[in-house]
Design an enzyme around this catalytic site. Structure first.
Site, PDB file in Angstrom:
ATOM      1  N   ASN A   6      -0.162  -8.172   3.129  1.00  0.00           N
ATOM      2  CA  ASN A   6       0.444  -7.343   2.224  1.00  0.00           C
ATOM      3  C   ASN A   6       2.120  -7.796   2.692  1.00  0.00           C
ATOM      4  O   ASN A   6       2.603  -6.924   3.531  1.00  0.00           O
ATOM      5  CB  ASN A   6       0.239  -5.860   2.301  1.00  0.00           C
ATOM      6  CG  ASN A   6       1.203  -5.310   1.606  1.00  0.00           C
ATOM      7  OD1 ASN A   6       1.818  -5.402   0.513  1.00  0.00           O
ATOM      8  ND2 ASN A   6       1.099  -3.676   1.670  1.00  0.00           N
ATOM      9  N   HIS A  90      -1.862   2.149  -2.361  1.00  0.00           N
ATOM     10  CA  HIS A  90      -1.250   1.801  -1.124  1.00  0.00           C
ATOM     11  C   HIS A  90      -0.609   3.359  -0.823  1.00  0.00           C
ATOM     12  O   HIS A  90       0.272   3.685  -1.748  1.00  0.00           O
ATOM     13  CB  HIS A  90      -0.317   0.639  -0.919  1.00  0.00           C
ATOM     14  CG  HIS A  90       0.155   0.423   0.405  1.00  0.00           C
ATOM     15  ND1 HIS A  90       1.162   1.302   1.090  1.00  0.00           N
ATOM     16  CD2 HIS A  90      -0.209  -0.393   1.223  1.00  0.00           C
ATOM     17  CE1 HIS A  90       1.259   0.733   2.189  1.00  0.00           C
ATOM     18  NE2 HIS A  90       0.514  -0.382   2.502  1.00  0.00           N
ATOM     19  N   GLU A  92       2.323   3.848   0.596  1.00  0.00           N
ATOM     20  CA  GLU A  92       3.874   3.635   0.425  1.00  0.00           C
ATOM     21  C   GLU A  92       4.034   4.076  -1.111  1.00  0.00           C
ATOM     22  O   GLU A  92       5.209   4.702  -1.667  1.00  0.00           O
ATOM     23  CB  GLU A  92       4.238   2.332   0.884  1.00  0.00           C
ATOM     24  CG  GLU A  92       4.486   2.338   2.187  1.00  0.00           C
ATOM     25  CD  GLU A  92       4.711   1.015   2.766  1.00  0.00           C
ATOM     26  OE1 GLU A  92       4.614  -0.029   2.134  1.00  0.00           O
ATOM     27  OE2 GLU A  92       4.263   0.849   3.962  1.00  0.00           O
ATOM     28  N   GLU A 160      -6.508   2.858   5.545  1.00  0.00           N
ATOM     29  CA  GLU A 160      -5.206   2.772   6.080  1.00  0.00           C
ATOM     30  C   GLU A 160      -4.779   3.972   6.728  1.00  0.00           C
ATOM     31  O   GLU A 160      -4.094   4.811   5.646  1.00  0.00           O
ATOM     32  CB  GLU A 160      -4.312   1.894   5.116  1.00  0.00           C
ATOM     33  CG  GLU A 160      -4.484   0.662   4.788  1.00  0.00           C
ATOM     34  CD  GLU A 160      -3.287  -0.311   4.637  1.00  0.00           C
ATOM     35  OE1 GLU A 160      -3.095  -1.392   5.409  1.00  0.00           O
ATOM     36  OE2 GLU A 160      -2.393   0.226   3.616  1.00  0.00           O
ATOM     37  N   GLY A 166       2.918   0.123   9.814  1.00  0.00           N
ATOM     38  CA  GLY A 166       4.079  -0.227  10.542  1.00  0.00           C
ATOM     39  C   GLY A 166       4.597   0.600  11.640  1.00  0.00           C
ATOM     40  O   GLY A 166       5.801   0.656  11.952  1.00  0.00           O
ATOM     41  N   SER A 204      -0.733  -1.509  11.602  1.00  0.00           N
ATOM     42  CA  SER A 204      -0.404  -2.054  12.712  1.00  0.00           C
ATOM     43  C   SER A 204      -1.355  -3.315  13.287  1.00  0.00           C
ATOM     44  O   SER A 204      -1.279  -3.314  14.442  1.00  0.00           O
ATOM     45  CB  SER A 204      -0.159  -0.994  13.821  1.00  0.00           C
ATOM     46  OG  SER A 204       0.992  -0.354  13.359  1.00  0.00           O
TER      47      SER A 204
HETATM   48  C1  PEP Z   1       0.129  -2.321   5.140  1.00  0.00           C
HETATM   49  O1  PEP Z   1       1.234  -2.296   4.771  1.00  0.00           O
HETATM   50  O2  PEP Z   1      -0.820  -2.066   4.338  1.00  0.00           O
HETATM   51  C2  PEP Z   1       0.223  -2.217   6.612  1.00  0.00           C
HETATM   52  C3  PEP Z   1      -1.138  -2.245   7.041  1.00  0.00           C
HETATM   53  O3  PEP Z   1       1.367  -2.621   7.343  1.00  0.00           O
HETATM   54  P1  PEP Z   1       1.388  -2.951   8.694  1.00  0.00           P
HETATM   55  O4  PEP Z   1       0.275  -3.674   9.149  1.00  0.00           O
HETATM   56  O5  PEP Z   1       2.856  -3.373   8.935  1.00  0.00           O
HETATM   57  O6  PEP Z   1       1.202  -1.641   9.651  1.00  0.00           O
END
Ligand code: PEP
Length: 245
Positions: A6, A90, A92, A160, A166, A204
């Site tokens: 992503n 997602h 975000e 997630e 992040g 992460s």
């Molecule tokens: C994501 O944006 O779906 C994500 C898992 O980001 P990161 O791997 O940076 O935590």
């Protein structure tokens, strides 16, 4: 095993081309690799990655087919620009764009109608986990976001935890296993035990922790944000997935 990148709102187009060339040169025949690219990059990325095994997806779509929705893109537009799937729900987008599970269900319906597969993201916030509500939050998200008619073969679910995205804070193996078990039970209730869609972990994931994540029961892949912008790190994650496949 599935490894999905992503890219979010990254990187600059010249860097994206370099990264896509690196991805095109990597070969991991035993796993499925997916790139969720920024919408303006879908066409150049699909041209660049034609003939490779990488699947390309959009990072969102509108639930309407067309209309007065300035700045939005439809599922048909994604498909016409080379996407074969779309990332929906997602955290975000849930947080910054006020997307509810009801809206996400409408988006899934729109995506499936345009023959796009769907990766649905679910996950709890830190406060919800601290309040011991994590499992119920995820169950509610699954039940409200997946439309009744959605065929399991067209779906993937990414667990997630919002607090792990992040931040460098990966959920513990026990917590991941427990939540994947909950998700699998919800999906098995709906589709039957033999038709549970793949369940990925995201939050992460990096080159150092990927191999241990793939050894957790019911982890069928990973959704990778930050580390997917580094071709070598992404290759290491794919190699770990291939070893575990
Ligand atoms: C994501 O944006 O779906 C994500 C898992 O980001 P990161 O791997 O940076 O935590």
């Amino acid at each position: 095993m599935i490894v999905a990148a992503n890219w979010k709102m990254n990187p600059a187009l010249d860097q994206a081309s370099v990264l896509a060339t690196a991805l095109a040169n990597q070969s991991f025949p035993q796993i499925k690799r997916i790139l969720f690219a920024p919408h303006p990059y879908l066409v150049p990325m699909s041209v660049r990655l034609t003939g490779t095994a990488l699947e390309i997806g959009g990072q969102d779509c509108h639930f309407a087919d067309h209309g007065a929705f300035t700045g939005d893109v439809s599922a048909a537009m994604l498909r016409d620009c080379g996407a074969s799937l779309v990332l929906l729900g997602h955290s975000e987008r849930r947080a910054a764009h006020g997307e509810t599970s009801d809206i996400i269900a409408q988006k899934i319906t729109a995506a499936l109608a345009q023959n796009l597969d769907v990766m649905l993201c679910v996950g709890e916030t830190k406060a919800e986990r601290d309040d011991k509500k994590a499992e119920q939050v995820v169950i509610d998200q699954l039940q409200a976001s997946i439309p009744k008619h959605a065929p399991p073969a067209r779906l993937m679910v990414a667990y997630e935890p919002v607090w792990a995205i992040g931040t460098g804070a990966v959920a513990s193996p026990d917590d991941i296993a427990a939540m994947h078990d909950v998700i699998a039970s919800v999906l098995a209730e709906r589709y039957g035990a033999n038709h549970v869609p793949p369940i990925l972990y995201g939050g992460s994931v990096n080159a150092d922790n990927a191999a241990s994540l793939f050894s957790i029961p019911l982890v069928s892949g990973v959704l990778v944000g930050g580390a997917s912008l580094d071709a070598d790190a992404f290759a290491t994650i794919c190699a770990a997935a291939q070893d575990a496949a």
